[in-house]
Design an enzyme around this catalytic site. Structure first.
Site, PDB file in Angstrom:
ATOM      1  N   MET A   1     -30.176  13.418  61.010  1.00 25.52           N
ATOM      2  CA  MET A   1     -29.360  12.312  60.815  1.00 25.52           C
ATOM      3  C   MET A   1     -29.347  11.492  62.287  1.00 25.52           C
ATOM      4  O   MET A   1     -29.691  10.318  62.407  1.00 25.52           O
ATOM      5  CB  MET A   1     -27.654  12.502  60.732  1.00 25.52           C
ATOM      6  CG  MET A   1     -27.023  11.257  60.778  1.00 25.52           C
ATOM      7  SD  MET A   1     -25.272  11.678  60.481  1.00 25.52           S
ATOM      8  CE  MET A   1     -25.232  12.107  58.717  1.00 25.52           C
TER       9      MET A   1
ATOM     10  N   ARG B   1     -36.667  -9.871  34.289  1.00 26.64           N
ATOM     11  CA  ARG B   1     -35.379  -9.764  35.125  1.00 26.64           C
ATOM     12  C   ARG B   1     -34.292 -10.494  34.653  1.00 26.64           C
ATOM     13  O   ARG B   1     -33.338 -10.471  34.154  1.00 26.64           O
ATOM     14  CB  ARG B   1     -35.538  -9.351  36.565  1.00 26.64           C
ATOM     15  CG  ARG B   1     -36.388  -8.339  37.153  1.00 26.64           C
ATOM     16  CD  ARG B   1     -36.342  -8.112  38.517  1.00 26.64           C
ATOM     17  NE  ARG B   1     -36.779  -9.273  39.591  1.00 26.64           N
ATOM     18  CZ  ARG B   1     -36.655  -9.113  40.665  1.00 26.64           C
ATOM     19  NH1 ARG B   1     -36.674  -8.079  41.272  1.00 26.64           N
ATOM     20  NH2 ARG B   1     -37.151 -10.225  41.338  1.00 26.64           N
TER      21      ARG B   1
ATOM     22  N   TYR C   1     -34.188  21.666  60.528  1.00 31.65           N
ATOM     23  CA  TYR C   1     -33.384  22.112  59.289  1.00 31.65           C
ATOM     24  C   TYR C   1     -34.630  22.316  58.247  1.00 31.65           C
ATOM     25  O   TYR C   1     -35.622  22.119  58.164  1.00 31.65           O
ATOM     26  CB  TYR C   1     -32.747  20.934  58.497  1.00 31.65           C
ATOM     27  CG  TYR C   1     -31.471  20.608  59.240  1.00 31.65           C
ATOM     28  CD1 TYR C   1     -30.427  21.589  59.465  1.00 31.65           C
ATOM     29  CD2 TYR C   1     -31.449  19.204  59.746  1.00 31.65           C
ATOM     30  CE1 TYR C   1     -29.357  21.279  60.090  1.00 31.65           C
ATOM     31  CE2 TYR C   1     -29.967  18.945  60.484  1.00 31.65           C
ATOM     32  CZ  TYR C   1     -29.022  19.864  60.413  1.00 31.65           C
ATOM     33  OH  TYR C   1     -28.050  19.440  61.376  1.00 31.65           O
TER      34      TYR C   1
ATOM     35  N   LYS D   1     -33.288 -13.733  53.023  1.00 35.25           N
ATOM     36  CA  LYS D   1     -32.329 -12.937  52.521  1.00 35.25           C
ATOM     37  C   LYS D   1     -32.240 -11.680  53.125  1.00 35.25           C
ATOM     38  O   LYS D   1     -33.204 -11.234  53.716  1.00 35.25           O
ATOM     39  CB  LYS D   1     -32.614 -12.578  50.754  1.00 35.25           C
ATOM     40  CG  LYS D   1     -34.000 -12.005  50.502  1.00 35.25           C
ATOM     41  CD  LYS D   1     -34.286 -11.987  49.181  1.00 35.25           C
ATOM     42  CE  LYS D   1     -35.503 -11.240  48.833  1.00 35.25           C
ATOM     43  NZ  LYS D   1     -35.614 -11.152  47.321  1.00 35.25           N
TER      44      LYS D   1
END
Length: 358
Positions: A303, A129, A255, A35
């Site tokens: 990024m 679940r 940053y 999956k």
């Protein structure tokens, strides 16, 4: 020319890991869980690589199962979430898909359909679940008998919540709950074993196990990394070194000026970032490697780029391939530094990063 950021996929390592899963499963048969696009490795090439080994595949949903059929493979495919709408029953029957039914709505869809695929029932043994509670099974089985679908029922499935923790008693409790709840139907098959369950001593795996993350080399067990469990890394994530420079003591990088050099440091910039799926929260001291030498990240991940400390690799040059994870740096190590799990890292690599298969 495109940049050389790439995810290299070792299909022989994949086959090694499946063989280990089958060995650990003992008398149970292992259905290959592919999956989430083969856990980020590509569902088509992964399924094809296992075609001569895996007697059955498992996916989450119909579109993933159809991708296996589009690859020309005919093995049965288990749909772990079952059907998402009434029309899926017909598709499952037409393509030899085996949905795992977990609620009364799905049972009603089955009852209303003229076609009847083989199917499984999900038992809620404590994960809470999806699935029927054990006490509900007699009523569910009566409904299946009433619609004349008993001959299409393959067996029962459950899922463990804490199998990754060998010290937890929950797995034994769930196993006992599952065995007790399904005891009235000994002729039907049972499946319980996720990847972590393969590594639990004396854990019964019954008829079918369901190895997932272990196929791709990630550890399913707390406190262990893949190689410690005999697993081989399947994905090697690489990106080129863009530049190098000397950062003087007191200078900051990136940053937020999140990292400040305590001494003169050889620093490099690498062409990969969170836009490629590399975890933004992997900060200073997260390992990487270049020229076979382990190095570390410094500062914040951007990024499209991240910074590395090249003190341990002074001969590194622009254009060198930097391994973000693979055989030198384990994906489980990077996941721990990013406060996540290898599952998320592998499935999170974006389409901007091409996959190369060997």
């Amino acid at each position: 020319m495109p940049r050389s950021t790439i995810a290299r996929i070792d299909l022989q390592a994949l086959r090694h890991n499946y063989a280990l899963a089958q060995k650990l499963a003992g008398s149970a048969r292992a259905m290959a869980v592919v999956k989430a696009d083969g856990y980020g490795h590509g569902i088509r090439p992964v399924a094809l690589a296992l075609a001569e080994m895996a007697p059955k595949y498992a996916v989450a949903c119909l579109e993933e199962a159809l991708a296996i059929r589009d690859a020309g493979l005919r093995q049965p495919v288990v749909l772990l979430q079952g059907m998402h709408e009434a029309g899926d029953v017909r598709d499952c029957s037409a393509h030899d898909f085996e949905p795992v039914l977990h609620c009364s709505t799905q049972l009603n869809w089955l009852a209303q359909s003229e076609s009847r695929p083989e199917f499984w029932l999900k038992v809620n043994s404590g994960m809470n679940r999806l699935g029927f509670r054990p006490a509900e099974l007699p009523e569910v089985m009566a409904a299946i008998d009433a619609m004349g679908a008993r001959s299409r029922l393959l067996g029962f499935v459950t899922h463990f919540a804490c199998a990754d923790d060998p010290a937890s008693a929950r797995t034994a409790e769930q196993t006992e709950c599952f065995v007790r709840g399904t005891a009235a139907w000994p002729d039907l098959m049972r499946s319980v074993g996720n990847s972590a369950a393969h590594f639990l001593p004396d854990q019964p795996l019954f008829d079918w196990s369901r190895p997932g993350i272990m196929l791709y080399g990630g550890s399913p067990s707390l406190g262990k990394i893949g190689p410690e469990l005999g697993l081989q890394p399947v994905m090697t994530l690489e990106a080129p070194l863009l530049s190098t420079r000397i950062v003087k003591a007191g200078e900051a990088v990136g940053y937020g000026s999140a990292w400040v050099a305590e001494r003169e440091t050889l620093m490099g910039m690498v062409a990969i970032g969170y836009g490629d799926g590399y975890p933004r929260h992997a900060g200073t001291d997260t390992p990487a490697a270049v020229r076979g030498q382990r190095i570390r990240l410094i500062g914040r991940v951007s990024m499209d780029m991240l910074a590395v400390d090249l003190t341990n690799a002074p001969d590194a040059r622009p254009g060198d391939a930097v391994e973000l994870w693979g055989r030198t740096v384990g994906v489980d190590e990077v996941a721990a530094c990013a406060n996540t799990i290898s599952y998320e890292l592998m499935t999170g690599i974006t389409a901007r990063v091409p996959r190369e298969y060997r």
